[in-house]
Enzyme design. Sequence first.
Site, PDB file in Angstrom:
ATOM      1  N   ASN A 137     -49.133  10.843 -37.842  1.00 30.03           N
ATOM      2  CA  ASN A 137     -50.307  10.027 -37.554  1.00 30.03           C
ATOM      3  C   ASN A 137     -50.736   9.465 -38.914  1.00 30.03           C
ATOM      4  OD1 ASN A 137     -53.447  10.747 -35.795  1.00 30.03           O
ATOM      5  ND2 ASN A 137     -52.280   8.882 -35.924  1.00 30.03           N
ATOM      6  N   ASN A 150     -59.476   1.653 -36.388  1.00 33.05           N
ATOM      7  CA  ASN A 150     -58.184   1.615 -35.706  1.00 33.05           C
ATOM      8  C   ASN A 150     -57.399   0.357 -36.071  1.00 33.05           C
ATOM      9  OD1 ASN A 150     -58.643   4.040 -34.183  1.00 33.05           O
ATOM     10  ND2 ASN A 150     -60.066   2.871 -32.909  1.00 33.05           N
ATOM     11  N   CYS A 158     -61.090  11.811 -36.066  1.00 39.51           N
ATOM     12  CA  CYS A 158     -59.622  11.859 -36.063  1.00 39.51           C
ATOM     13  C   CYS A 158     -59.206  13.196 -36.656  1.00 39.51           C
ATOM     14  CB  CYS A 158     -59.047  10.699 -36.873  1.00 39.51           C
ATOM     15  SG  CYS A 158     -57.252  10.752 -37.055  1.00 39.51           S
ATOM     16  N   GLY A 159     -58.606  14.049 -35.844  1.00 40.84           N
ATOM     17  CA  GLY A 159     -58.247  15.391 -36.296  1.00 40.84           C
ATOM     18  C   GLY A 159     -57.167  15.390 -37.358  1.00 40.84           C
ATOM     19  N   GLU A 219     -53.464   6.005 -27.742  1.00 41.21           N
ATOM     20  CA  GLU A 219     -54.801   5.994 -28.331  1.00 41.21           C
ATOM     21  C   GLU A 219     -55.467   4.637 -28.149  1.00 41.21           C
ATOM     22  OE1 GLU A 219     -55.822   8.040 -31.947  1.00 41.21           O
ATOM     23  OE2 GLU A 219     -53.711   8.575 -32.263  1.00 41.21           O
ATOM     24  N   CYS A 229     -52.026  12.941 -32.341  1.00 43.15           N
ATOM     25  CA  CYS A 229     -53.473  12.733 -32.271  1.00 43.15           C
ATOM     26  C   CYS A 229     -54.122  14.107 -32.291  1.00 43.15           C
ATOM     27  CB  CYS A 229     -53.856  11.975 -31.004  1.00 43.15           C
ATOM     28  SG  CYS A 229     -55.641  11.794 -30.770  1.00 43.15           S
ATOM     29  N   GLY A 230     -54.872  14.393 -33.351  1.00 44.74           N
ATOM     30  CA  GLY A 230     -55.471  15.722 -33.491  1.00 44.74           C
ATOM     31  C   GLY A 230     -56.511  16.014 -32.435  1.00 44.74           C
ATOM     32  N   GLY A 244     -56.765  14.511 -29.616  1.00 48.34           N
ATOM     33  CA  GLY A 244     -56.076  14.521 -28.332  1.00 48.34           C
ATOM     34  C   GLY A 244     -55.355  15.825 -28.069  1.00 48.34           C
TER      35      GLY A 244
END
Length: 279
Positions: free
Chosen positions: A13, A67, A76-77, A212, A221-222, A224
Site C-alpha cells: 500500500n 487519495n 489509513c492503517g 478502496e 488496506c490496513g 480494511g
Amino acid sequence: MKLSFTKMQGCANDYIYLDCRTAGVPENIAALSEKLSRRHFSIGADGIICICAPRTAGADAMMRIFNADGSEGRMCGNGIRCVAEWLYTHGVQKEQLAIDTLSGLKTITRRGEGLWQVEMGAYSTRAADLPAVNMGEGPLVRCPLTVDGKSWEVTCISVGNPHCVTLVPEVDGLKLEAIGPAFESHPNFPERINTEFVEFVDRTHLKMRVWERGSGETWACGTGTCATVAALVEQGLCPAGEDVHVALRGGELTIRVLPGRQLLMTGAASTVYEAVIEV
C-alpha cells in the site's frame, strides 16, 4: 517548484509522503495527489500522505491522507505505520508514538526493525457511524445488498472510515475492476464505501482483496483488514482475543480484536526511496 518526497509502502500500500510539519499542506494538494499518483505517467502511488504538525498536545505529528483521485481520507492503517517509521528515521526515535488523524489520536508502538503495532480504536456496526442508509440502524451484520442486480451478503464496519465486507469462495479470480466501482458508489453509502472481498481459510487465517474508495484496487488496506477481522468476529467465524493473520496481495497483516471492540494491528513499514521532483 521542486518537491521533496519519500516513497514508502506497507504491504505494498504505497504512498508519497510529504513533510508538511513546517510549511503546511500545499494548497493544491488534491490536484497534486491526482497528478503524482498516476502509475506509469508519474511517481505512481495510492495517494499522498502529509506529515503535519500535531493538533493534540504531546502528540508527535498529524497524518492527512489524499487519495489518488484527490479526495481526502480519514485514516489509513498501512499509512500510519509508514508515518511512524518516517518519524523514527527522521529524528523522532521513540518506541511509542502518538499521531493525530481525522479519526482521532492513534498510538503506535515499535515492535522491531520496521515493524509497528497500531492501536486502531473501536469499531462500530451502526449505520449512522458509516454512514449507511436503507439498511436499518444496525448492527449491520450479514445484511442483504443488491449490487448491479446481484445479491450479496455484507457486514458493514466503521473503523473511523466505512467498510463493506463480503465473503467469497475465493479471491484470486475476482474481477474487482468490474464489481468494485458499483460497491464504492452504491446509493446506500452516501459517502462512498471501501469494499473487502474475503476468502475464509480457517479461524485465524484469511485472504483478502480490497477496492478502496478514491483509489480502486490497492494491494493492501490496513483499516480494511481491521474491518474484515471485526466482521468475521461479529459473525462468529474468527475468535476475539487471538491474532488473525490476513494475507493481502502485498503481504500479511495481523489483527486482534480486544475487549470493547478495540482493534490492534501489526505490520511492516518501509521506505522505498527519497527524491525531489519538479511539479
